[in-house]
Every structure is written in structure tokens, then in C-alpha cells.
Scaffold this active site. Sequence first.
Site, PDB file in Angstrom:
ATOM      1  N   ASP A  46       0.828  -1.208   0.000  1.00 22.03           N
ATOM      2  CA  ASP A  46       0.000   0.000   0.000  1.00 22.03           C
ATOM      3  C   ASP A  46       0.860   1.255   0.000  1.00 22.03           C
ATOM      4  O   ASP A  46       0.348   2.371  -0.093  1.00 22.03           O
ATOM      5  CB  ASP A  46      -1.003  -0.002   1.154  1.00 22.03           C
ATOM      6  CG  ASP A  46      -0.361  -0.087   2.530  1.00 22.03           C
ATOM      7  OD1 ASP A  46       0.883  -0.068   2.616  1.00 22.03           O
ATOM      8  OD2 ASP A  46      -1.112  -0.185   3.525  1.00 22.03           O
ATOM      9  N   SER A  47       2.188   1.062   0.049  1.00 25.11           N
ATOM     10  CA  SER A  47       3.113   2.178  -0.171  1.00 25.11           C
ATOM     11  C   SER A  47       2.900   2.822  -1.530  1.00 25.11           C
ATOM     12  O   SER A  47       3.319   3.961  -1.759  1.00 25.11           O
ATOM     13  CB  SER A  47       4.562   1.693  -0.048  1.00 25.11           C
ATOM     14  OG  SER A  47       4.789   0.541  -0.849  1.00 25.11           O
ATOM     15  N   ASP A  85      -0.719  -6.357  -0.303  1.00 24.65           N
ATOM     16  CA  ASP A  85      -1.068  -5.675   0.942  1.00 24.65           C
ATOM     17  C   ASP A  85      -2.580  -5.554   1.082  1.00 24.65           C
ATOM     18  O   ASP A  85      -3.281  -5.198   0.127  1.00 24.65           O
ATOM     19  CB  ASP A  85      -0.459  -4.266   0.945  1.00 24.65           C
ATOM     20  CG  ASP A  85       0.583  -4.078   2.019  1.00 24.65           C
ATOM     21  OD1 ASP A  85       0.614  -4.877   2.986  1.00 24.65           O
ATOM     22  OD2 ASP A  85       1.374  -3.131   1.907  1.00 24.65           O
ATOM     23  N   LYS A 115      -0.754  -9.587   3.089  1.00 22.61           N
ATOM     24  CA  LYS A 115      -0.096  -9.063   4.286  1.00 22.61           C
ATOM     25  C   LYS A 115      -1.061  -8.189   5.069  1.00 22.61           C
ATOM     26  O   LYS A 115      -1.707  -7.313   4.502  1.00 22.61           O
ATOM     27  CB  LYS A 115       1.149  -8.255   3.925  1.00 22.61           C
ATOM     28  CG  LYS A 115       1.876  -7.691   5.155  1.00 22.61           C
ATOM     29  CD  LYS A 115       3.202  -7.057   4.784  1.00 22.61           C
ATOM     30  CE  LYS A 115       3.083  -5.731   4.090  1.00 22.61           C
ATOM     31  NZ  LYS A 115       2.433  -4.682   4.950  1.00 22.61           N
ATOM     32  N   GLU A 117      -1.401  -5.788   8.695  1.00 20.03           N
ATOM     33  CA  GLU A 117      -0.674  -5.098   9.751  1.00 20.03           C
ATOM     34  C   GLU A 117      -1.342  -5.350  11.102  1.00 20.03           C
ATOM     35  O   GLU A 117      -2.557  -5.313  11.214  1.00 20.03           O
ATOM     36  CB  GLU A 117      -0.637  -3.586   9.483  1.00 20.03           C
ATOM     37  CG  GLU A 117       0.154  -3.200   8.246  1.00 20.03           C
ATOM     38  CD  GLU A 117       0.251  -1.685   8.071  1.00 20.03           C
ATOM     39  OE1 GLU A 117      -0.128  -0.947   9.013  1.00 20.03           O
ATOM     40  OE2 GLU A 117       0.701  -1.242   7.005  1.00 20.03           O
ATOM     41  N   GLU A 184       9.080  -3.626  11.023  1.00 19.29           N
ATOM     42  CA  GLU A 184       9.416  -2.295  10.510  1.00 19.29           C
ATOM     43  C   GLU A 184       9.660  -1.299  11.635  1.00 19.29           C
ATOM     44  O   GLU A 184       8.932  -1.261  12.631  1.00 19.29           O
ATOM     45  CB  GLU A 184       8.287  -1.772   9.614  1.00 19.29           C
ATOM     46  CG  GLU A 184       8.559  -0.384   9.049  1.00 19.29           C
ATOM     47  CD  GLU A 184       7.541   0.082   8.030  1.00 19.29           C
ATOM     48  OE1 GLU A 184       7.690   1.210   7.537  1.00 19.29           O
ATOM     49  OE2 GLU A 184       6.603  -0.674   7.715  1.00 19.29           O
TER      50      GLU A 184
END
Length: 225
Positions: A46-47, A85, A115, A117, A184
Amino acid sequence: MSSKITRTTIEKMKKKGEKIAAITSYDYLSTKLIDETGIDFILVGDSLGMVIMGYENTLPVTMEEIIHHLKAVTRARPRAIVVGDMPFMSYQASVADAVRNAGRLVKEGGAEAVKLEGGRKIVPRITAVLEAGIPVMGHIGLTPQSVHEFGGYRVQGKTDDTKVRLLDDAEALEEAGCFSIVVEGVPWQVGQEITERVSIPTIGIGAGPHCDGQVLVINDILGYG
């Protein structure tokens, strides 16, 4: 050409003591070029919201945007495993949302894993996604979708209490069945301790040299932005 990399390949790499190389990619041509290097896994992160779409952070990224870029990446048919993501609010509201949206990333986007978070508190969602037959990568530490909760992009795990919480989260993700964990924005000592504590691979980004692998944003490597 070596055989296709899967979640099992990534898991075995830690047991063999092999380092894992990972990078983000958002388009077909970049993926073709990246895959020629022998990279182990490609993250459609999602970056892309910040480096492709121009958003201030990752929070506005939609499922449709992730799926659009996943399609471009998976059309390149890379040897590397492709992880998609789960964008903000695609899984936080309910277990049903998590399963439905993870399924979309696989069915519509071609992702081979997803992925999420978060740590122990999202284990029910991870369990449900895994029960749907979709491999899951965890993500702890500085989780960008929690930027407002953190009060900015701040290093995590600097105090004893937060370090203990991160270690607990890592163990919870392993127990839930994640095949790897992105770590991270933590001190290198914390990255090392997490890596030694869990049997699944840790993929660091700003977490020191002792993780089992590293992931970087392709735009940062190329000096874009």
C-alpha cells in the site's frame, strides 16, 4: 530458471540460514526486470499510495487500487512469490471483511499471499483468512496504517513495555500460522530478538541487519521522489 517460489520456500530459507531478498513493485515492466535479479518475493504494497498515487500516507489506498497494481505485477508471471497488501479498513472492521477482501486480492489480483498489519489483536482475522486457504504475512512494529495512533512515523519498541508487546505480537502471529513477518521501524536489538524468538522468517525494513531478510521500496532504491 529455478522453480517457483512459494510460502514454503520462504519458510525453508530461514531453516537453511539463507537470507531473503524482497522488494516492492507496482507495474509489469518493473516486475519483469526485478524478477531477472532472482529476488525472492515481491510485495505489492500500500506504499503505492505515497510513491505512485501521491497520497500523504497509505490510508486512502483502496482495494481497487491494490488489485489494479497486483494485476499488472502478476501478468509478468514472476518466479518470486507475490504478496498483496491488505489496505486500511479492508480487514479491520470484521472477520468477514478480512476473508472477503483477501479473497479478492487472490481471485482478482492474482496474489499468492496477503499481508496484514497488526499483532495479537488481529489474530482472529488472520486465522479466518488462513482457513480460506490464503497464506498470510504479518507486519509489526511501525505499521503505517496506525500512523495517527502512533502520532506520526515513530520508531517502535524503544521502551521495555513496547518491546515486550512486540515480542508477544510476533509469537502470536507465528502461532496463528503466518509464514513470515515484516518487522518495521524498530531498534536493531529488537529486530534481532524477534528474529531469534520466532521460527518463521522476519523481513526487516528499518529493523537492523539481523532479520532473516530485508524489504525495500523500489522507488527508494532508484532514488525516485
